[in-house]
Design an enzyme around this catalytic site. Sequence first.
Site, short mmCIF file in Angstrom:
data_model
loop_
_atom_site.label_atom_id
_atom_site.label_comp_id
_atom_site.label_asym_id
_atom_site.label_seq_id
_atom_site.Cartn_x
_atom_site.Cartn_y
_atom_site.Cartn_z
N HIS A 47 -11.50 52.41 71.09
CA HIS A 47 -12.93 52.18 71.20
C HIS A 47 -13.62 53.43 71.74
O HIS A 47 -12.96 54.35 72.24
CB HIS A 47 -13.22 51.00 72.14
CG HIS A 47 -12.74 51.22 73.55
ND1 HIS A 47 -11.54 50.73 74.00
CD2 HIS A 47 -13.30 51.89 74.58
CE1 HIS A 47 -11.38 51.09 75.27
NE2 HIS A 47 -12.43 51.79 75.65
N HIS A 75 -16.05 59.62 73.01
CA HIS A 75 -14.81 59.87 72.27
C HIS A 75 -14.00 58.59 72.13
O HIS A 75 -14.24 57.60 72.81
CB HIS A 75 -13.97 60.92 72.99
CG HIS A 75 -13.62 60.53 74.40
ND1 HIS A 75 -14.47 60.74 75.46
CD2 HIS A 75 -12.51 59.95 74.92
CE1 HIS A 75 -13.91 60.29 76.57
NE2 HIS A 75 -12.71 59.80 76.27
#
Length: 214
Positions: free
Chosen positions: A69, A157
Amino acid sequence: MFPDDVDPQTEDSSLHGGRIRSFKHERGNWATYVYLPYHPVEEFGEFLDELLAAVKTHGVVLTPQEEFHISLSQTVVLRHHWIQPFTQSLKTGLAHCKRFMCSAEKLKVYCNAEKTRLGNDHTTQQHKHLLSEADIFYETVEQCNHRWCVLQDPSFHVSLAWCPGDATVQMQECLQQLQTLVDDHEEGPFTLRLDCVELRCRTGNKTFCFPLDS
């Protein structure tokens, strides 16, 4: 609604692969953060194994993430009685946020402040959308009379893997080799493409889903 005695968290780092908490767990405190989920294609796992094998030749053993995620926030601590009004305010704040596409194609090494995990990550684009949703989270936290410092210039990220301790130097030495593997992948640059249709909030052992507007 969220009884304290169902929280299974423990301070024993040996149960978590050597990872330790950013803050001490106390009964009634709920670790909370928001994120955009990524559901990888089948080939993703095989390619990640190839990357981790390359890292291992440099003496670093990484453990792949169990799920993937984009985190939109740091982890904050909320009290038990704040959860219901917090999630309701978050739902209201996200009501007009639009769905969007997000991509990630460059590897980057991260080490968290406690030097307990190291991620081998893809940096992401679409910062305008991500920052907007992150701001909504922090504004909602403040409404709960909870002060928190927002990160400056956050690097959104997708964490791919981790290891205990700080292996930044070893990882940086092989980063170009890993990026070459990504760029030379048989299907072209190995880009993560996220269809961001919902934001999730995890607090303790509860997960709340907030669909984004189409």
